[in-house]
Design an enzyme around this catalytic site. Structure first.
Site, PDB file in Angstrom:
ATOM      1  CD  GLU A 110     -22.156 -30.206 -51.605  1.00 23.51           C
ATOM      2  OE1 GLU A 110     -22.380 -30.521 -50.171  1.00 23.51           O
ATOM      3  OE2 GLU A 110     -21.816 -29.237 -51.728  1.00 23.51           O
ATOM      4  CB  CYS A 123     -18.581 -27.596 -60.713  1.00 26.97           C
ATOM      5  SG  CYS A 123     -17.378 -28.929 -59.973  1.00 26.97           S
ATOM      6  CB  CYS A 130     -13.455 -39.663 -54.287  1.00 19.43           C
ATOM      7  SG  CYS A 130     -12.101 -39.756 -55.545  1.00 19.43           S
ATOM      8  CB  CYS A 134      -6.177 -36.911 -52.716  1.00 22.42           C
ATOM      9  SG  CYS A 134      -6.293 -37.482 -54.184  1.00 22.42           S
ATOM     10  CB  CYS A 137      -9.557 -34.421 -51.057  1.00 25.85           C
ATOM     11  SG  CYS A 137     -11.061 -34.786 -51.558  1.00 25.85           S
ATOM     12  CB  CYS A 361     -12.295 -26.890 -56.410  1.00 27.26           C
ATOM     13  SG  CYS A 361     -12.263 -27.984 -57.823  1.00 27.26           S
TER      14      CYS A 361
HETATM   15  S1  SF4 Z   1      -9.107 -34.640 -54.533  1.00 25.52           S
HETATM   16 FE1  SF4 Z   1     -10.746 -35.820 -53.421  1.00 25.52          FE
HETATM   17  S2  SF4 Z   1     -12.232 -36.014 -54.900  1.00 25.52           S
HETATM   18 FE2  SF4 Z   1     -10.515 -35.585 -56.106  1.00 25.52          FE
HETATM   19  S3  SF4 Z   1      -9.470 -37.478 -56.655  1.00 25.52           S
HETATM   20 FE3  SF4 Z   1      -8.390 -36.758 -54.681  1.00 25.52          FE
HETATM   21  S4  SF4 Z   1      -9.920 -37.960 -53.137  1.00 25.52           S
HETATM   22 FE4  SF4 Z   1     -11.189 -37.828 -55.083  1.00 25.52          FE
END
Ligand code: SF4
Length: 375
Positions: A110, A123, A130, A134, A137, A361
């Site tokens: 996106e 953005c 990813c 984290c 997320c 975000c």
């Molecule tokens: S917040 Fe999400 S997109 Fe950003 S580095 Fe951590 S896992 Fe990856």
């Protein structure tokens, strides 16, 4: 709390066909060589660059300076369509637009266009998914699908530039002024393609899009060797470090890669980056209720940053449906901000534009299986 494992390195793509080669993957010399390999004069590479980066078109019918018979084959070979818009959502009277793109091999990414009175920020995503894991997320939970190519990253900016040039965004014709690598993915885990994309975005028109290097921000969770490498590229882009905690005990959990590079090492690399580029580093801090928003953590953060070329962006976490992670109370956020400000640390609470379209975000593509959220 169980700590997931980040994927620091891995295959360039984890399944699915590779994205086709595109002009924006190549530097100007390589474009000329590619044209010659196609049996054309080298300057066709320059002509195609002008169409793509200056006129923002990849439609062979519009390339009237090329011989009619050559337009289609040249465009097919060097300007293949990389991203297909699957869905577009907007809010803020159309001045925030989120696009869900389908890339080769069924990967989804996106981008978000945000128009402000004085600027337009794109953005962009640097990876499909990813690998940084984290836990707050959703992208991190879905894992890494594949790295985007430089051209796939650039294509997100070109799409925004085209929409603005064609007066499709309320506010009149305009141009993209800022690019932030804060969509899906960890940009520095896709280092060479991200750096190539930054060059295409900032090279002068018609070699590139001509956006100021100072208006480009590359974010990272803190891949220390890559920060050092970026400092040596001669590209004074802004570095944004997603810190999210001042202490290793918590950061080990919130940003699992912290177990490899600790807070002190990440910040040392950031200060070296600031010294090499003269750019103030952005410290990104998502405020998560009862997790990292305590007053003592604000003070600990101030201790780490005092005297350094840094600016703190406090980001109220955007809750994902079904997630226990949520934004701090407004009063807690204010207290956190004031504690930093009292220590003369430059601090702002980030505008959370696009929250209602899951475009802010940390909310990208939350509804799409295998793709979600951004860093
Ligand atoms: S917040 Fe999400 S997109 Fe950003 S580095 Fe951590 S896992 Fe990856």
């Amino acid at each position: 709390m169980p700590v997931p494992q980040p994927t620091l390195a891995g295959p360039d793509r984890l399944g699915g066909p590779r994205a086709p080669r595109h002009l924006a993957d190549l530097d100007p010399g390589e474009r000329r060589a590619a044209a010659e390999q196609l049996g054309q004069p080298g300057f066709r590479g320059d002509q195609l660059s002008r169409h793509y980066f200056a006129r923002l078109t990849d439609d062979p019918d519009e390339m009237t300076d090329l011989p009619a018979a050559d337009r289609e084959p040249l465009a097919k070979a060097l300007l293949p369509r990389l991203l297909t818009a699957e869905r577009e959502l907007s809010c803020d009277q159309g001045q925030t637009r989120k696009t869900l793109w389908r890339a080769s091999g069924g990967a989804y990414v996106e981008s978000v266009l945000m128009r402000y009175p004085d600027r337009v920020t794109m953005c962009v995503s640097s990876q499909a998914g990813c690998g940084m894991a984290c836990p707050f997320c959703a992208t991190g939970q879905a894992g890494l699908t594949r790295n985007l190519t430089a051209a796939e990253i650039v294509a997100q900016v070109v799409a925004g530039a085209r929409a603005l040039a064609r007066d499709e965004v309320p506010g009149g014709p305009g141009r993209v002024s800022n690019v932030v690598f804060m969509g899906m993915g960890e940009p520095l885990a896709n280092y060479s393609r991200v750096v190539a994309a930054v060059r295409r975005i900032t090279d002068r028109v018609p070699d590139g899009l001509g956006i100021s290097r100072r208006a480009v921000t590359v974010s990272t969770v803190g891949l220390v060797p890559a920060i050092g490498r970026l400092a040596g590229e001669g590209l004074p882009v802004r570095l944004a470090v997603s810190l999210h905690a001042p202490d290793d005990a918590l950061r080990d959990q919130l940003v699992p890669v912290n177990r490899r590079w600790k807070v002190a090492e990440v910040l040392d690399a950031a200060w070296e980056y600031a010294a090499a580029t003269g750019r103030r580093v952005s410290i990104e801090y998502a405020l998560i209720r009862d997790i990292n928003d305590q007053a003592w953590r604000a003070d600990a953060l101030a201790d780490l940053l005092a005297g350094h070329l840094a600016h703190v962006n406090l980001i109220p976490l955007n809750p994902t449906p079904g997630s226990k992670w949520t934004a701090s109370e407004p009063s807690v956020m204010r207290e956190f901000e004031q504690r930093l400000a009292r220590r003369s640390i430059p601090v702002t609470v980030r505008d959370t534009r696009g929250t209602e379209i899951d475009g802010a975000c940390g909310q990208l593509a939350a509804g799409r299986a295998g793709a979600a959220q951004g860093g």
